[in-house]
Design a protein around this motif. Structure first.
Motif, PDB file in Angstrom:
ATOM      1  N   LEU A 166       0.812  -1.223   0.000  1.00 48.17           N
ATOM      2  CA  LEU A 166       0.000   0.000   0.000  1.00 48.17           C
ATOM      3  C   LEU A 166       0.844   1.271   0.000  1.00 48.17           C
ATOM      4  O   LEU A 166       0.314   2.368  -0.181  1.00 48.17           O
ATOM      5  CB  LEU A 166      -0.931   0.000   1.219  1.00 48.17           C
ATOM      6  CG  LEU A 166      -1.906  -1.177   1.277  1.00 48.17           C
ATOM      7  CD1 LEU A 166      -2.748  -1.098   2.542  1.00 48.17           C
ATOM      8  CD2 LEU A 166      -2.769  -1.245   0.037  1.00 48.17           C
ATOM      9  N   LEU A 203      -4.645  -7.609  -1.328  1.00 46.25           N
ATOM     10  CA  LEU A 203      -4.114  -6.252  -1.521  1.00 46.25           C
ATOM     11  C   LEU A 203      -3.179  -6.181  -2.726  1.00 46.25           C
ATOM     12  O   LEU A 203      -3.120  -5.147  -3.402  1.00 46.25           O
ATOM     13  CB  LEU A 203      -3.425  -5.760  -0.249  1.00 46.25           C
ATOM     14  CG  LEU A 203      -4.374  -5.487   0.915  1.00 46.25           C
ATOM     15  CD1 LEU A 203      -3.595  -5.228   2.203  1.00 46.25           C
ATOM     16  CD2 LEU A 203      -5.311  -4.325   0.607  1.00 46.25           C
ATOM     17  N   CYS A 209      -8.908  -0.749   0.195  1.00 46.78           N
ATOM     18  CA  CYS A 209      -7.650  -1.206   0.801  1.00 46.78           C
ATOM     19  C   CYS A 209      -7.605  -0.835   2.279  1.00 46.78           C
ATOM     20  O   CYS A 209      -7.244  -1.660   3.127  1.00 46.78           O
ATOM     21  CB  CYS A 209      -6.463  -0.602   0.057  1.00 46.78           C
ATOM     22  SG  CYS A 209      -6.279  -1.199  -1.640  1.00 46.78           S
ATOM     23  N   ARG A 245      -3.891  -3.510  -5.553  1.00 49.27           N
ATOM     24  CA  ARG A 245      -2.883  -2.513  -5.943  1.00 49.27           C
ATOM     25  C   ARG A 245      -2.626  -2.583  -7.442  1.00 49.27           C
ATOM     26  O   ARG A 245      -2.486  -1.554  -8.112  1.00 49.27           O
ATOM     27  CB  ARG A 245      -1.588  -2.738  -5.153  1.00 49.27           C
ATOM     28  CG  ARG A 245      -0.457  -1.754  -5.509  1.00 49.27           C
ATOM     29  CD  ARG A 245      -0.842  -0.324  -5.117  1.00 49.27           C
ATOM     30  NE  ARG A 245       0.075   0.677  -5.578  1.00 49.27           N
ATOM     31  CZ  ARG A 245       0.949   1.308  -4.786  1.00 49.27           C
ATOM     32  NH1 ARG A 245       1.037   1.010  -3.505  1.00 49.27           N
ATOM     33  NH2 ARG A 245       1.727   2.237  -5.288  1.00 49.27           N
TER      34      ARG A 245
END
Length: 164
Positions: free
Chosen positions: A23, A148, A42, A152
């Motif tokens: 992140l 994630l 997220c 992303r």
């Protein structure tokens, strides 16, 4: 600490670094934007990790902390939601704080200790030792790190680990 405990905590710290690392560099809007049709973001997924993995499994189940137990909700979506006015940075900070607290809880216990508290809503499902709880949280965190990764890549194409 035992060698097993060191190894398991190192693995958990590694997948936590993955969660935060994938992140890194996303702005507030990107962290809070819903990614999938189900509506999670997220930051919402990290809020879930902080509440439903770190706080629940280590604070409530392993430590039996009445405050952590008291925070439980019947709403399974609540922990995946970032309340209005809460920044993504605050969610990430809470995750870091809960992770540190979890590590301290695990360090203070034997891997063979039974949970201090067990919720009745799991029915027949049971984890019998701190070791089993730790392995469960490692699996959950690694699974969500993978979610994630995909999120992303959808946001800006960045990949966590790319081998040439």
């Amino acid at each position: 600490m035992s060698d097993d405990k060191d190894l398991l905590l190192a693995q958990l710290r590694s997948v936590r670094r993955h969660v935060l690392g994938i992140l890194d560099g996303l702005d507030e809007e990107a962290l809070l934007r819903p990614i999938l049709p189900s509506g999670w973001s997220c930051a919402g997924l990290v809020a879930h990790l902080a509440a439903d993995d770190e706080r629940f499994w280590f604070g409530a189940v392993v430590a039996g902390d009445p405050e952590a137990i008291g925070e439980l909700t019947d709403d399974p979506v609540a922990a995946w939601t970032v309340p209005p006015g809460v920044t993504a940075a605050a969610v990430l900070d809470r995750y870091r704080v809960e992770a540190e607290r979890s590590d301290a809880i695990v360090r203070a216990r034997s891997l063979d200790d039974p949970p201090s508290w067990w919720p009745d809503f799991f029915g027949d499902f049971r984890l019998d030792t701190v070791r089993e709880v730790l392995l469960h949280v490692i699996t959950e965190t690694a699974t969500h790190a993978g979610h994630l990764d995909a999120a992303r890549e959808l946001i800006d194409g960045r990949q966590w680990m790319v081998l040439d």
